[in-house]
Motif scaffolding. Structure first.
Motif, mmCIF file in Angstrom:
data_model
loop_
_atom_site.group_PDB
_atom_site.id
_atom_site.type_symbol
_atom_site.label_atom_id
_atom_site.label_comp_id
_atom_site.label_asym_id
_atom_site.label_seq_id
_atom_site.Cartn_x
_atom_site.Cartn_y
_atom_site.Cartn_z
ATOM 1 N N GLU A 58 -2.202 6.502 11.413
ATOM 2 C CA GLU A 58 -1.791 7.633 11.791
ATOM 3 C C GLU A 58 -0.140 7.257 11.862
ATOM 4 O OE1 GLU A 58 -3.125 11.549 12.539
ATOM 5 O OE2 GLU A 58 -5.573 10.122 12.321
ATOM 6 N N THR A 93 -7.753 -1.420 4.414
ATOM 7 C CA THR A 93 -9.420 -2.269 4.371
ATOM 8 C C THR A 93 -9.466 -3.721 5.282
ATOM 9 O OG1 THR A 93 -8.248 -3.594 2.743
ATOM 10 C CG2 THR A 93 -9.617 -1.591 2.082
ATOM 11 N N THR A 153 1.353 -1.088 0.271
ATOM 12 C CA THR A 153 0.035 -0.344 0.047
ATOM 13 C C THR A 153 0.761 1.156 -0.294
ATOM 14 O OG1 THR A 153 -1.947 -1.316 1.159
ATOM 15 C CG2 THR A 153 -2.277 1.022 1.017
ATOM 16 N N TRP A 161 3.527 9.945 8.801
ATOM 17 C CA TRP A 161 1.895 9.921 6.732
ATOM 18 C C TRP A 161 1.088 8.579 7.447
ATOM 19 C CZ3 TRP A 161 6.960 6.491 8.401
ATOM 20 C CH2 TRP A 161 6.225 5.691 9.191
ATOM 21 N N LYS A 162 -0.109 9.044 6.720
ATOM 22 C CA LYS A 162 -1.267 8.030 6.532
ATOM 23 C C LYS A 162 -0.879 6.800 5.718
ATOM 24 C CE LYS A 162 -3.488 11.861 8.379
ATOM 25 N NZ LYS A 162 -4.827 13.161 8.331
ATOM 26 N N LEU A 163 -1.844 5.883 6.429
ATOM 27 C CA LEU A 163 -1.882 4.566 5.952
ATOM 28 C C LEU A 163 -3.513 3.713 5.622
ATOM 29 C CD1 LEU A 163 -0.510 2.164 4.213
ATOM 30 C CD2 LEU A 163 -0.289 0.482 6.277
ATOM 31 N N ASP A 164 -4.106 3.744 4.626
ATOM 32 C CA ASP A 164 -5.556 3.453 4.762
ATOM 33 C C ASP A 164 -5.217 2.245 4.366
ATOM 34 O OD1 ASP A 164 -6.651 6.111 4.577
ATOM 35 O OD2 ASP A 164 -6.181 6.503 2.790
ATOM 36 N N GLY A 209 -7.258 5.045 14.397
ATOM 37 C CA GLY A 209 -8.804 5.410 14.518
ATOM 38 C C GLY A 209 -8.834 5.327 15.520
ATOM 39 N N MET A 250 -9.851 1.979 8.370
ATOM 40 C CA MET A 250 -9.662 2.456 9.372
ATOM 41 C C MET A 250 -8.155 3.119 7.884
ATOM 42 S SD MET A 250 -7.639 1.633 12.460
ATOM 43 C CE MET A 250 -9.194 -0.192 12.751
ATOM 44 N N THR A 251 -7.942 4.563 8.672
ATOM 45 C CA THR A 251 -6.324 5.391 8.945
ATOM 46 C C THR A 251 -5.284 5.277 9.447
ATOM 47 O OG1 THR A 251 -7.813 6.951 7.304
ATOM 48 C CG2 THR A 251 -6.251 7.759 7.425
ATOM 49 N N GLN A 289 0.311 7.810 2.140
ATOM 50 C CA GLN A 289 -0.613 9.194 2.473
ATOM 51 C C GLN A 289 0.011 10.078 2.777
ATOM 52 O OE1 GLN A 289 -2.662 8.549 -0.406
ATOM 53 N NE2 GLN A 289 -2.049 6.961 -0.241
ATOM 54 N N SER A 290 -0.103 11.156 2.839
ATOM 55 C CA SER A 290 0.764 12.763 2.604
ATOM 56 C C SER A 290 1.822 12.318 4.230
ATOM 57 C CB SER A 290 -0.599 13.203 4.146
ATOM 58 O OG SER A 290 -1.840 12.616 4.119
#
Length: 99
Positions: free
Chosen positions: A70, A62, A43, A57-60, A87, A67-68, A46-47
């Motif tokens: 951080e 499933t 994956t 960073w953020k990680l989405d 989360g 959830m995301t 993000q950010s």
């Protein structure tokens, strides 16, 4: 080349047990990009941001539920460690070493 750049073998200590993965990071000024791969596949982060030895960073995800995550941490030589906001499920820690 930034000292955060590279491949890291990381372990995230979650409420469901230790999750091992491979984190690849690349800094471009204050921007941080990369991927994390583990049992659920790879994956993109993000950010991503970098400030000296500090990274975030953020990680989405499933699985086990959407959830995301951080991440915030720091690099010290060939070690990386920090915290993960899960989360609504509180916080966890992560740590790793340069691959």
């Amino acid at each position: 080349m930034s000292n955060v750049d590279g491949t890291w073998n990381v372990t995230t200590n979650t409420p469901m047990g230790a999750q091992k993965g491979t984190l690849t990071l690349a800094a471009d000024g204050e921007k941080l990009t990369g991927t994390i791969s583990g049992a659920q596949g790879a994956t993109d982060i993000q950010s991503g941001a970098v400030d000296g030895n500090d990274v975030s960073w953020k990680l989405d995800i499933t699985s086990p539920m959407p959830m995301t995550l951080e991440f915030s941490g720091s690099v010290d030589g060939d070690s990386i460690s920090g915290n993960v906001k899960l989360g609504a499920f509180g916080n966890a820690t992560f740590e790793g070493t340069r691959a």
